[in-house]
Design a protein around this motif. Structure first.
Motif, PDB file in Angstrom:
ATOM      1  N   TYR A  88       1.022  -1.207  -0.024  1.00  0.00           N
ATOM      2  CA  TYR A  88       0.131  -0.002   0.174  1.00  0.00           C
ATOM      3  C   TYR A  88       0.914   1.077  -0.001  1.00  0.00           C
ATOM      4  O   TYR A  88       1.999   1.215   0.326  1.00  0.00           O
ATOM      5  CB  TYR A  88      -0.854   0.195   1.252  1.00  0.00           C
ATOM      6  CG  TYR A  88      -0.349   0.189   2.658  1.00  0.00           C
ATOM      7  CD1 TYR A  88      -0.523   1.455   3.105  1.00  0.00           C
ATOM      8  CD2 TYR A  88       0.185  -0.870   3.269  1.00  0.00           C
ATOM      9  CE1 TYR A  88      -0.091   1.704   4.525  1.00  0.00           C
ATOM     10  CE2 TYR A  88       0.904  -0.604   4.497  1.00  0.00           C
ATOM     11  CZ  TYR A  88       0.666   0.889   4.967  1.00  0.00           C
ATOM     12  OH  TYR A  88       1.042   0.915   6.213  1.00  0.00           O
ATOM     13  N   LEU A  89       0.408   2.456  -0.590  1.00  0.00           N
ATOM     14  CA  LEU A  89       0.839   3.625  -0.483  1.00  0.00           C
ATOM     15  C   LEU A  89       0.457   4.683   0.576  1.00  0.00           C
ATOM     16  O   LEU A  89      -0.448   4.406   1.330  1.00  0.00           O
ATOM     17  CB  LEU A  89       0.531   4.290  -1.796  1.00  0.00           C
ATOM     18  CG  LEU A  89       0.900   3.651  -2.985  1.00  0.00           C
ATOM     19  CD1 LEU A  89       0.159   4.249  -4.278  1.00  0.00           C
ATOM     20  CD2 LEU A  89       2.462   3.864  -3.413  1.00  0.00           C
ATOM     21  N   TYR A  90       1.428   5.456   1.140  1.00  0.00           N
ATOM     22  CA  TYR A  90       1.311   6.306   1.980  1.00  0.00           C
ATOM     23  C   TYR A  90       2.010   7.566   1.905  1.00  0.00           C
ATOM     24  O   TYR A  90       3.127   7.506   1.453  1.00  0.00           O
ATOM     25  CB  TYR A  90       1.694   5.743   3.559  1.00  0.00           C
ATOM     26  CG  TYR A  90       2.110   6.717   4.549  1.00  0.00           C
ATOM     27  CD1 TYR A  90       1.296   7.964   4.903  1.00  0.00           C
ATOM     28  CD2 TYR A  90       3.054   6.471   5.582  1.00  0.00           C
ATOM     29  CE1 TYR A  90       1.669   8.780   6.064  1.00  0.00           C
ATOM     30  CE2 TYR A  90       3.403   7.311   6.286  1.00  0.00           C
ATOM     31  CZ  TYR A  90       2.744   8.415   6.709  1.00  0.00           C
ATOM     32  OH  TYR A  90       3.107   9.551   7.581  1.00  0.00           O
ATOM     33  N   THR A  91       1.236   8.609   1.799  1.00  0.00           N
ATOM     34  CA  THR A  91       1.753  10.110   1.649  1.00  0.00           C
ATOM     35  C   THR A  91       0.921  10.999   2.554  1.00  0.00           C
ATOM     36  O   THR A  91      -0.037  10.528   3.112  1.00  0.00           O
ATOM     37  CB  THR A  91       1.833  10.415   0.171  1.00  0.00           C
ATOM     38  OG1 THR A  91       2.662  11.575   0.002  1.00  0.00           O
ATOM     39  CG2 THR A  91       0.648  10.919  -0.364  1.00  0.00           C
ATOM     40  N   PRO A 107       3.870  15.604  -5.187  1.00  0.00           N
ATOM     41  CA  PRO A 107       3.546  14.101  -4.626  1.00  0.00           C
ATOM     42  C   PRO A 107       2.461  13.334  -4.793  1.00  0.00           C
ATOM     43  O   PRO A 107       2.236  12.223  -5.014  1.00  0.00           O
ATOM     44  CB  PRO A 107       4.252  14.224  -3.096  1.00  0.00           C
ATOM     45  CG  PRO A 107       3.877  15.659  -2.878  1.00  0.00           C
ATOM     46  CD  PRO A 107       4.286  16.454  -4.227  1.00  0.00           C
ATOM     47  N   PHE A 108       1.449  14.373  -4.904  1.00  0.00           N
ATOM     48  CA  PHE A 108       0.113  13.579  -4.997  1.00  0.00           C
ATOM     49  C   PHE A 108      -0.109  13.223  -6.544  1.00  0.00           C
ATOM     50  O   PHE A 108      -0.619  12.343  -6.625  1.00  0.00           O
ATOM     51  CB  PHE A 108      -1.040  14.875  -4.598  1.00  0.00           C
ATOM     52  CG  PHE A 108      -1.065  15.159  -3.178  1.00  0.00           C
ATOM     53  CD1 PHE A 108      -1.198  13.931  -2.317  1.00  0.00           C
ATOM     54  CD2 PHE A 108      -0.516  16.204  -2.611  1.00  0.00           C
ATOM     55  CE1 PHE A 108      -1.091  14.350  -0.848  1.00  0.00           C
ATOM     56  CE2 PHE A 108      -0.556  16.507  -1.376  1.00  0.00           C
ATOM     57  CZ  PHE A 108      -0.646  15.558  -0.404  1.00  0.00           C
ATOM     58  N   LYS A 112      -0.915   9.297  -7.430  1.00  0.00           N
ATOM     59  CA  LYS A 112      -2.100   9.103  -8.160  1.00  0.00           C
ATOM     60  C   LYS A 112      -1.431   8.083  -9.262  1.00  0.00           C
ATOM     61  O   LYS A 112      -2.322   7.019  -9.585  1.00  0.00           O
ATOM     62  CB  LYS A 112      -2.669  10.350  -8.826  1.00  0.00           C
ATOM     63  CG  LYS A 112      -3.906   9.879  -9.699  1.00  0.00           C
ATOM     64  CD  LYS A 112      -4.412  11.099 -10.386  1.00  0.00           C
ATOM     65  CE  LYS A 112      -5.575  10.637 -11.171  1.00  0.00           C
ATOM     66  NZ  LYS A 112      -5.054  10.083 -12.494  1.00  0.00           N
ATOM     67  N   TYR A 113      -0.223   8.618  -9.969  1.00  0.00           N
ATOM     68  CA  TYR A 113       0.213   7.394 -10.864  1.00  0.00           C
ATOM     69  C   TYR A 113       0.476   6.295 -10.378  1.00  0.00           C
ATOM     70  O   TYR A 113       0.305   4.975 -11.220  1.00  0.00           O
ATOM     71  CB  TYR A 113       1.441   8.122 -11.421  1.00  0.00           C
ATOM     72  CG  TYR A 113       2.389   7.407 -12.292  1.00  0.00           C
ATOM     73  CD1 TYR A 113       2.161   6.614 -13.415  1.00  0.00           C
ATOM     74  CD2 TYR A 113       3.597   6.784 -11.446  1.00  0.00           C
ATOM     75  CE1 TYR A 113       3.132   5.866 -13.795  1.00  0.00           C
ATOM     76  CE2 TYR A 113       4.353   5.836 -11.928  1.00  0.00           C
ATOM     77  CZ  TYR A 113       4.254   5.412 -13.292  1.00  0.00           C
ATOM     78  OH  TYR A 113       5.231   4.535 -13.651  1.00  0.00           O
ATOM     79  N   LEU A 235       4.802   1.746   0.713  1.00  0.00           N
ATOM     80  CA  LEU A 235       5.644   2.460   0.037  1.00  0.00           C
ATOM     81  C   LEU A 235       5.287   4.154  -0.108  1.00  0.00           C
ATOM     82  O   LEU A 235       4.074   4.195   0.081  1.00  0.00           O
ATOM     83  CB  LEU A 235       5.631   1.985  -1.572  1.00  0.00           C
ATOM     84  CG  LEU A 235       6.409   3.157  -2.623  1.00  0.00           C
ATOM     85  CD1 LEU A 235       7.792   3.284  -2.217  1.00  0.00           C
ATOM     86  CD2 LEU A 235       5.836   2.654  -3.987  1.00  0.00           C
ATOM     87  N   ILE A 236       6.251   4.665   0.475  1.00  0.00           N
ATOM     88  CA  ILE A 236       6.017   6.192   0.527  1.00  0.00           C
ATOM     89  C   ILE A 236       6.496   7.174  -0.474  1.00  0.00           C
ATOM     90  O   ILE A 236       7.803   7.231  -0.470  1.00  0.00           O
ATOM     91  CB  ILE A 236       6.513   6.780   2.104  1.00  0.00           C
ATOM     92  CG1 ILE A 236       6.140   5.763   2.941  1.00  0.00           C
ATOM     93  CG2 ILE A 236       6.410   8.015   2.381  1.00  0.00           C
ATOM     94  CD1 ILE A 236       6.763   5.997   4.517  1.00  0.00           C
ATOM     95  N   PRO A 237       5.706   7.862  -1.235  1.00  0.00           N
ATOM     96  CA  PRO A 237       6.128   8.881  -2.108  1.00  0.00           C
ATOM     97  C   PRO A 237       6.279  10.081  -1.276  1.00  0.00           C
ATOM     98  O   PRO A 237       5.236  10.658  -0.701  1.00  0.00           O
ATOM     99  CB  PRO A 237       5.477   8.919  -3.348  1.00  0.00           C
ATOM    100  CG  PRO A 237       4.278   7.785  -2.917  1.00  0.00           C
ATOM    101  CD  PRO A 237       4.334   7.600  -1.484  1.00  0.00           C
ATOM    102  N   CYS A 238       7.583  10.947  -1.155  1.00  0.00           N
ATOM    103  CA  CYS A 238       7.406  12.034  -0.699  1.00  0.00           C
ATOM    104  C   CYS A 238       8.864  12.903  -1.029  1.00  0.00           C
ATOM    105  O   CYS A 238       9.723  12.444  -1.919  1.00  0.00           O
ATOM    106  CB  CYS A 238       7.610  11.840   1.023  1.00  0.00           C
ATOM    107  SG  CYS A 238       9.110  10.833   1.383  1.00  0.00           S
TER     108      CYS A 238
END
Length: 400
Positions: A88-91, A107-108, A112-113, A235-238
């Protein structure tokens, strides 16, 4: 100069943490040095090619052009995904202003991608408690700004059947709070001071806050989403200034029986006035906001966007533009989708055949289209839609 003195000198050269981004004498952030200092890895071509192969989709423009440039254990996320194991994703977002600027969207848009190509659930944390503690905001105002910012986030086009948005003041408790206390017991005062640079003048809320941002990395913090799935990876995109939070989290996670969260990290979106770190919220002319009109966007770019062009037409035709410092080119690198057009502009501008005014005009067109599209999407976000994204409920479409 001894090793300790050299390290202290390097520390002074650039400061990058969740609350301050600056380079010595107003210089540029050295991302290679940051990778070495933080201990993360460069997002290289084999990894980018692997994402393309696994998803069947071309890499996002932010990856192709090095906006997202570093990672921690992203390869392990892809290993698991290749074996049929989901993640899962977390931002998140610290809601300190009424509206977002383009840098906040990055980051958003990228998250989304990731949600689309991997078809995975996403949790988005609105740290209204953090902003109440760091900014001069009341609890009520911080909560209001969180909902306003949620509208802008929803307008990016997230899938409500795979997305849970929560604000700390409303959600923290239960299993989430259990994990917070576990983290707090694992991190000494000296450790948190060493990572974040807190001083004796900082109130205890600041010292305890990092645990709040850590625990969305653990699936058991969301029993309504992931009950019985405590082995799920995150997984954290930031942006890379958030890395200190997750260095701490990754240190603690194995001691609590969780996977270390993986990260994929971006550079900073520069201010209009030049690439010296993050934009200043106190200077509205340092950024393009999603509430700016077409006229305001054009005026800001023409008046404030730092140019790498020469100071006379004759010199510009002879020497061309310095693309390394030119902000319109840097903004086009983020937001102009067409690779061929971007390369053409860079080539012509660097050769002096294209003028600064022409590049700024094209940038104004690109950003106006993005902002107007966002404004239209945001105007369609109702209170009921915000409530739907924030409702504590199972996500039926979570891994479909």
């Amino acid at each position: 100069m001894g090793e300790q003195e050299q390290e202290q000198e390097q520390e002074l050269e650039q400061v990058v943490n969740p609350w301050e981004v600056s380079a010595k004498d107003g210089g540029k952030i050295d991302y290679d040095k940051l990778i070495d200092k933080f201990g993360c890895q460069r997002l290289d071509e084999p990894l980018i090619d692997r994402v393309h192969r696994l998803t069947g989709r071309p890499p996002h423009v932010f990856v192709r052009r090095g906006v997202f440039f570093a990672h921690r254990d992203f390869n392990e996320i892809l290993d698991a995904y290749e074996k049929g194991k989901k993640f899962y994703l977390y931002t998140g977002r610290g809601p300190s202003s009424e509206s977002l600027h383009l840098g906040h969207l990055i980051p958003f848009l990228f998250t989304k991608y990731l949600q689309e190509v991997f078809k995975v659930p996403l949790v988005i944390q609105l740290t209204d408690d953090e902003k109440c503690m760091w900014k001069d905001l009341s609890v009520e105002e911080a909560k209001r700004l969180a909902r306003e910012n949620a509208r802008d986030i929803i307008a990016c086009g997230f899938d409500v059947t795979r997305t849970f948005i929560f604000q700390d003041f409303e959600y923290v408790g239960g299993s989430f709070y259990n994990n917070m206390v576990k983290v707090q017991k694992c991190v000494t005062y000296n450790k948190v001071v060493g990572i974040f640079g807190f001083s004796g003048e900082d109130h205890i809320g600041k010292v305890s806050f990092p645990a709040v941002q850590a625990v969305p990395s653990f699936p058991s913090s969301f029993p309504h989403l992931f009950s019985g799935r405590n082995d799920l990876r995150c997984l954290i995109p930031c942006a890379i200034d958030q890395d200190p939070y997750f260095r701490m989290t990754r240190d603690v996670a194995p001691r609590l029986g969780y996977h270390k969260p993986a990260l994929i990290e971006s550079t900073f979106f520069p201010a209009l006035q030049g690439e010296t770190g993050k934009m200043s919220a106190s200077d509205p002319n340092s950024a393009i906001y999603v509430t700016d009109s077409a006229k305001e966007i054009k005026n800001k770019i023409n008046k404030y966007a730092f140019s790498g062009g020469q100071d006379s037409l004759e010199k510009h035709r002879k020497y061309g533009a310095n693309l390394e410092v030119d902000i319109p080119i840097k903004y086009l690198n983020f937001f102009l989708d067409d690779d061929v057009e971007l390369e053409h502009i860079k080539k012509e501008y660097a050769a002096g055949r294209m003028l600064t005014g022409e590049v700024k005009k094209r940038l104004a067109e690109v950003l106006t289209e993005i902002v107007e599209r966002h404004r239209l999407a945001r105007s369609a976000v109702t209170d009921q839609m915000v409530d739907a994204f924030m409702a504590v409920r199972p996500l039926p479409n979570m891994f479909d």
